[in-house]
Motif scaffolding. Sequence first.
Motif, PDB file in Angstrom:
ATOM      1  N   LEU A  39      40.023  34.820  30.501  1.00 29.99           N
ATOM      2  CA  LEU A  39      39.713  35.767  31.569  1.00 29.99           C
ATOM      3  C   LEU A  39      40.021  35.159  32.934  1.00 29.99           C
ATOM      4  O   LEU A  39      40.609  35.812  33.795  1.00 29.99           O
ATOM      5  CB  LEU A  39      38.245  36.206  31.496  1.00 29.99           C
ATOM      6  N   ALA A  40      39.636  33.904  33.121  1.00 27.41           N
ATOM      7  CA  ALA A  40      39.851  33.249  34.415  1.00 27.41           C
ATOM      8  C   ALA A  40      41.340  33.170  34.746  1.00 27.41           C
ATOM      9  O   ALA A  40      41.736  33.293  35.909  1.00 27.41           O
ATOM     10  CB  ALA A  40      39.233  31.861  34.407  1.00 27.41           C
ATOM     11  N   SER A  41      42.178  32.958  33.730  1.00 26.91           N
ATOM     12  CA  SER A  41      43.617  32.843  33.969  1.00 26.91           C
ATOM     13  C   SER A  41      44.222  34.161  34.435  1.00 26.91           C
ATOM     14  O   SER A  41      45.326  34.183  34.986  1.00 26.91           O
ATOM     15  CB  SER A  41      44.338  32.350  32.707  1.00 26.91           C
ATOM     16  N   TYR A  42      43.503  35.257  34.230  1.00 32.01           N
ATOM     17  CA  TYR A  42      43.938  36.577  34.694  1.00 32.01           C
ATOM     18  C   TYR A  42      43.113  37.040  35.899  1.00 32.01           C
ATOM     19  O   TYR A  42      43.114  38.224  36.234  1.00 32.01           O
ATOM     20  CB  TYR A  42      43.835  37.602  33.556  1.00 32.01           C
ATOM     21  N   GLN A  43      42.419  36.106  36.525  1.00 31.13           N
ATOM     22  CA  GLN A  43      41.566  36.384  37.684  1.00 31.13           C
ATOM     23  C   GLN A  43      40.462  37.395  37.385  1.00 31.13           C
ATOM     24  O   GLN A  43      39.942  38.063  38.294  1.00 31.13           O
ATOM     25  CB  GLN A  43      42.397  36.869  38.896  1.00 31.13           C
ATOM     26  N   ILE A  44      40.098  37.525  36.124  1.00 33.41           N
ATOM     27  CA  ILE A  44      38.908  38.306  35.760  1.00 33.41           C
ATOM     28  C   ILE A  44      37.766  37.297  35.831  1.00 33.41           C
ATOM     29  O   ILE A  44      37.296  36.767  34.821  1.00 33.41           O
ATOM     30  CB  ILE A  44      39.047  38.935  34.358  1.00 33.41           C
ATOM     31  N   ASN A  45      37.356  36.988  37.037  1.00 33.89           N
ATOM     32  CA  ASN A  45      36.567  35.786  37.270  1.00 33.89           C
ATOM     33  C   ASN A  45      35.370  35.979  38.190  1.00 33.89           C
ATOM     34  O   ASN A  45      34.808  35.011  38.687  1.00 33.89           O
ATOM     35  CB  ASN A  45      37.476  34.684  37.839  1.00 33.89           C
ATOM     36  N   THR A  46      34.992  37.217  38.441  1.00 37.02           N
ATOM     37  CA  THR A  46      33.788  37.489  39.206  1.00 37.02           C
ATOM     38  C   THR A  46      32.844  38.310  38.335  1.00 37.02           C
ATOM     39  O   THR A  46      33.248  38.877  37.304  1.00 37.02           O
ATOM     40  CB  THR A  46      34.091  38.286  40.484  1.00 37.02           C
ATOM     41  N   SER A 131      44.826  39.540  20.721  1.00 34.25           N
ATOM     42  CA  SER A 131      44.224  40.792  21.176  1.00 34.25           C
ATOM     43  C   SER A 131      43.594  40.634  22.549  1.00 34.25           C
ATOM     44  O   SER A 131      43.676  41.524  23.397  1.00 34.25           O
ATOM     45  CB  SER A 131      43.156  41.259  20.185  1.00 34.25           C
ATOM     46  N   LEU A 132      42.934  39.492  22.751  1.00 40.06           N
ATOM     47  CA  LEU A 132      42.309  39.223  24.041  1.00 40.06           C
ATOM     48  C   LEU A 132      43.367  39.109  25.135  1.00 40.06           C
ATOM     49  O   LEU A 132      43.210  39.671  26.230  1.00 40.06           O
ATOM     50  CB  LEU A 132      41.488  37.933  23.956  1.00 40.06           C
ATOM     51  N   LYS A 133      44.449  38.412  24.859  1.00 36.23           N
ATOM     52  CA  LYS A 133      45.509  38.268  25.848  1.00 36.23           C
ATOM     53  C   LYS A 133      46.161  39.608  26.171  1.00 36.23           C
ATOM     54  O   LYS A 133      46.494  39.885  27.331  1.00 36.23           O
ATOM     55  CB  LYS A 133      46.572  37.283  25.346  1.00 36.23           C
ATOM     56  N   ILE A 134      46.344  40.435  25.148  1.00 38.15           N
ATOM     57  CA  ILE A 134      46.922  41.763  25.369  1.00 38.15           C
ATOM     58  C   ILE A 134      46.030  42.570  26.301  1.00 38.15           C
ATOM     59  O   ILE A 134      46.503  43.214  27.248  1.00 38.15           O
ATOM     60  CB  ILE A 134      47.119  42.506  24.034  1.00 38.15           C
ATOM     61  N   ALA A 135      44.718  42.531  26.045  1.00 36.38           N
ATOM     62  CA  ALA A 135      43.779  43.279  26.887  1.00 36.38           C
ATOM     63  C   ALA A 135      43.825  42.780  28.325  1.00 36.38           C
ATOM     64  O   ALA A 135      43.815  43.573  29.280  1.00 36.38           O
ATOM     65  CB  ALA A 135      42.363  43.157  26.319  1.00 36.38           C
ATOM     66  N   CYS A 136      43.877  41.462  28.505  1.00 36.81           N
ATOM     67  CA  CYS A 136      43.920  40.888  29.849  1.00 36.81           C
ATOM     68  C   CYS A 136      45.232  41.228  30.553  1.00 36.81           C
ATOM     69  O   CYS A 136      45.252  41.517  31.756  1.00 36.81           O
ATOM     70  CB  CYS A 136      43.732  39.381  29.784  1.00 36.81           C
ATOM     71  N   GLU A 137      46.327  41.192  29.808  1.00 43.93           N
ATOM     72  CA  GLU A 137      47.634  41.519  30.392  1.00 43.93           C
ATOM     73  C   GLU A 137      47.676  42.991  30.805  1.00 43.93           C
ATOM     74  O   GLU A 137      48.200  43.339  31.872  1.00 43.93           O
ATOM     75  CB  GLU A 137      48.747  41.218  29.396  1.00 43.93           C
ATOM     76  N   LYS A 143      46.297  46.777  37.292  1.00 39.11           N
ATOM     77  CA  LYS A 143      45.606  46.401  38.541  1.00 39.11           C
ATOM     78  C   LYS A 143      44.146  46.863  38.545  1.00 39.11           C
ATOM     79  O   LYS A 143      43.630  47.386  39.548  1.00 39.11           O
ATOM     80  CB  LYS A 143      46.355  46.957  39.754  1.00 39.11           C
ATOM     81  N   ILE A 144      43.474  46.631  37.425  1.00 38.47           N
ATOM     82  CA  ILE A 144      42.095  47.118  37.291  1.00 38.47           C
ATOM     83  C   ILE A 144      41.103  46.198  38.001  1.00 38.47           C
ATOM     84  O   ILE A 144      39.993  46.626  38.337  1.00 38.47           O
ATOM     85  CB  ILE A 144      41.737  47.313  35.800  1.00 38.47           C
ATOM     86  N   ASN A 145      41.485  44.960  38.274  1.00 41.69           N
ATOM     87  CA  ASN A 145      40.584  44.091  39.035  1.00 41.69           C
ATOM     88  C   ASN A 145      40.193  44.718  40.370  1.00 41.69           C
ATOM     89  O   ASN A 145      39.036  44.643  40.793  1.00 41.69           O
ATOM     90  CB  ASN A 145      41.236  42.728  39.290  1.00 41.69           C
ATOM     91  N   ALA A 146      41.162  45.319  41.040  1.00 37.47           N
ATOM     92  CA  ALA A 146      40.892  45.918  42.351  1.00 37.47           C
ATOM     93  C   ALA A 146      39.887  47.059  42.235  1.00 37.47           C
ATOM     94  O   ALA A 146      39.044  47.254  43.119  1.00 37.47           O
ATOM     95  CB  ALA A 146      42.196  46.424  42.971  1.00 37.47           C
ATOM     96  N   VAL A 147      39.953  47.794  41.148  1.00 37.29           N
ATOM     97  CA  VAL A 147      39.023  48.899  40.915  1.00 37.29           C
ATOM     98  C   VAL A 147      37.643  48.354  40.562  1.00 37.29           C
ATOM     99  O   VAL A 147      36.615  48.876  41.016  1.00 37.29           O
ATOM    100  CB  VAL A 147      39.559  49.819  39.797  1.00 37.29           C
ATOM    101  N   ALA A 148      37.617  47.287  39.766  1.00 35.16           N
ATOM    102  CA  ALA A 148      36.343  46.654  39.408  1.00 35.16           C
ATOM    103  C   ALA A 148      35.652  46.114  40.654  1.00 35.16           C
ATOM    104  O   ALA A 148      34.422  46.174  40.771  1.00 35.16           O
ATOM    105  CB  ALA A 148      36.569  45.546  38.393  1.00 35.16           C
ATOM    106  N   ASP A 149      36.433  45.598  41.596  1.00 35.11           N
ATOM    107  CA  ASP A 149      35.853  45.071  42.833  1.00 35.11           C
ATOM    108  C   ASP A 149      35.098  46.150  43.599  1.00 35.11           C
ATOM    109  O   ASP A 149      34.160  45.851  44.353  1.00 35.11           O
ATOM    110  CB  ASP A 149      36.953  44.486  43.727  1.00 35.11           C
ATOM    111  N   LEU A 150      35.515  47.399  43.413  1.00 31.62           N
ATOM    112  CA  LEU A 150      34.845  48.530  44.069  1.00 31.62           C
ATOM    113  C   LEU A 150      33.712  49.093  43.217  1.00 31.62           C
ATOM    114  O   LEU A 150      33.052  50.046  43.625  1.00 31.62           O
ATOM    115  CB  LEU A 150      35.866  49.643  44.361  1.00 31.62           C
ATOM    116  N   ASP A 151      33.526  48.492  42.021  1.00 32.20           N
ATOM    117  CA  ASP A 151      32.497  48.935  41.075  1.00 32.20           C
ATOM    118  C   ASP A 151      32.689  50.413  40.701  1.00 32.20           C
ATOM    119  O   ASP A 151      31.726  51.173  40.563  1.00 32.20           O
ATOM    120  CB  ASP A 151      31.094  48.716  41.665  1.00 32.20           C
TER     121      ASP A 151
END
Length: 264
Positions: A39-46, A131-137, A143-151
């Motif tokens: 997750l961290a390698s894909y910046q899914i880290n907050t 499977s985990l890597k596919i989901a992260c990719e 660009k879902i991180n940006a949406v997650a940042d907005l909750d």
Amino acid sequence: MIPVDGDFILSVAPRFSGAKAEAQMRIVGQISAIFAPTLASYQINTRLRIAHFMGQVTHECAGFRTTEEFASGAAYEGRSDLGNDQVGDGKRFKGRGLIQLTGRANYRQYGKKLNLSLEDDPNIAADPAISLKIACEYWRTRKINAVADLDDLIRATKLVNGGTNGLDDRRKYLQKAKRALAAIEGIRIAFNEGEKAVIVRRGSFGEKVGDLQRMLVDKGYAIGIDNDFGAGTEGAVMDFQKRNGLKVDGIVGKATWDKLGAKS
């Protein structure tokens, strides 16, 4: 890096019994040690990014008990929008992954992104680690991180699902993930930028825990090797940390791995 592992996953996912529980434990056990660094390698880290990832993925893979669509895939036969242009492509390229990859075109696209022969051997997409890597990719591509940042749960759901199917379920897992992350926030471990050391602690399980236990046995500790980080393993870790001038917290991060002699 927030130390999320198999114990964290199971605190969010529903619990099952019988064959369903065995399937869940097999999948979670195989990704437990690599979950946080992947997750961290894909910046899914907050906390928000991880919570939203868990909310979506837990629903998509039926509570981490499958990495393959339950249906046969026959319904996708002849779907040109999915790139299924050969006889048998529907079943061959059925949904696989923690976020299901479907259709020849998508297998080809993500195979190139991950440098994997997914189009030639689509079954490997069901391997838990892949499977985990596919989901992260997929998460990064959309660009879902940006949406997650907005909750923004609704927008995240639409990016994953194309609609809002299972929204209540996704919301439930999102809330559980937020609570679980708040509970472990106090044991975050700081690493230098770029490091991807695996963190294991009490409640962790899987092959990396087994590696730890073997190293401790080699150091003279009388513990079982069962891939399960319980009280006995924690006690041995804390004693080892004390004897080697490390922070005595029972958490195995980079410093403890290094002292144990683990190869990076």
